[in-house]
Write a protein that holds these residues in place. Structure first.
Motif, short mmCIF file in Angstrom:
data_model
loop_
_atom_site.label_atom_id
_atom_site.label_comp_id
_atom_site.label_asym_id
_atom_site.label_seq_id
_atom_site.Cartn_x
_atom_site.Cartn_y
_atom_site.Cartn_z
N GLN A 1 0.85 -1.18 0.00
CA GLN A 1 0.00 0.00 0.00
C GLN A 1 0.89 1.24 0.00
N VAL A 2 0.42 2.27 -0.63
CA VAL A 2 1.19 3.50 -0.71
C VAL A 2 0.87 4.38 0.49
N GLN A 3 1.88 5.02 1.03
CA GLN A 3 1.70 5.98 2.13
C GLN A 3 1.69 7.39 1.55
N LEU A 4 0.77 8.20 2.02
CA LEU A 4 0.58 9.55 1.49
C LEU A 4 0.69 10.58 2.59
N GLY A 26 6.62 4.27 -0.12
CA GLY A 26 6.24 2.87 -0.21
C GLY A 26 6.07 2.54 -1.68
N ARG A 27 4.96 2.06 -2.06
CA ARG A 27 4.69 1.83 -3.46
C ARG A 27 4.40 3.18 -4.13
N GLU A 100 -6.90 1.72 -6.37
CA GLU A 100 -6.52 0.71 -7.36
C GLU A 100 -7.52 0.66 -8.50
N ARG A 101 -8.64 1.30 -8.33
CA ARG A 101 -9.66 1.33 -9.37
C ARG A 101 -9.15 2.12 -10.56
N SER A 112 -5.98 4.16 0.15
CA SER A 112 -4.86 4.82 0.81
C SER A 112 -5.18 6.30 0.98
N TRP A 113 -4.99 6.79 2.19
CA TRP A 113 -5.32 8.18 2.53
C TRP A 113 -4.18 8.83 3.30
N GLY A 114 -4.00 10.12 3.06
CA GLY A 114 -3.10 10.89 3.88
C GLY A 114 -3.80 11.34 5.16
N GLN A 115 -3.08 12.06 5.98
CA GLN A 115 -3.63 12.49 7.27
C GLN A 115 -4.47 13.76 7.14
#
Length: 123
Positions: A1-4, A26-27, A100-101, A112-115
């Motif tokens: 999973q990607v970190q934002l 990450g990705r 991923e859609r 995946s969401w940022g803060q």
């Protein structure tokens, strides 16, 4: 999973501009649908703009069309949101998200969401 991680929010007067950044780690976000959403106090999270994986097009909410611009720099693994002609009703926490859609405007499709970063526009 990607970190934002978002940055760039702040306090600005109506008519002003801000540029938000979303750095991915990450990705990479290459091949993902990327989006910006926002949530104002007492309101549901709403779609602002998405950059779709399927066709590479950008889609803006009517409320921001002509004022906001999304861009992505793959080499930096960063997505930007340039916001011009800001209005008090743009005040909200802004979130960067990845899906991923191949294409979606729905927050539930983004895994995946940022803060979030606060944007406040004074009148």
């Amino acid at each position: 999973q990607v970190q934002l991680v978002e940055s760039g929010g702040g306090l600005v007067q109506a008519g002003g501009s801000l540029r938000l950044s979303c750095a991915a780690s990450g990705r990479t976000f290459t091949g993902k649908t990327m989006g910006w959403f926002r949530q104002a106090p007492g309101k549901e999270r709403e779609f602002v703009v998405v950059f779709t994986r399927s066709d590479g097009w950008t889609y803006y909410a009517d409320s921001v069309k002509g004022r906001f611009t999304i861009s992505r720099v793959n080499a930096e693994n960063t997505v930007y949101l340039q916001m011009n002609s800001l209005k008090p009703e743009d005040t909200a926490v802004y979130y960067c998200a990845a899906s991923e859609r191949s294409s979606s405007f729905k927050s539930v499709d983004f895994g995946s969401w940022g803060q979030g970063t606060q944007v406040t526009v004074s009148s």
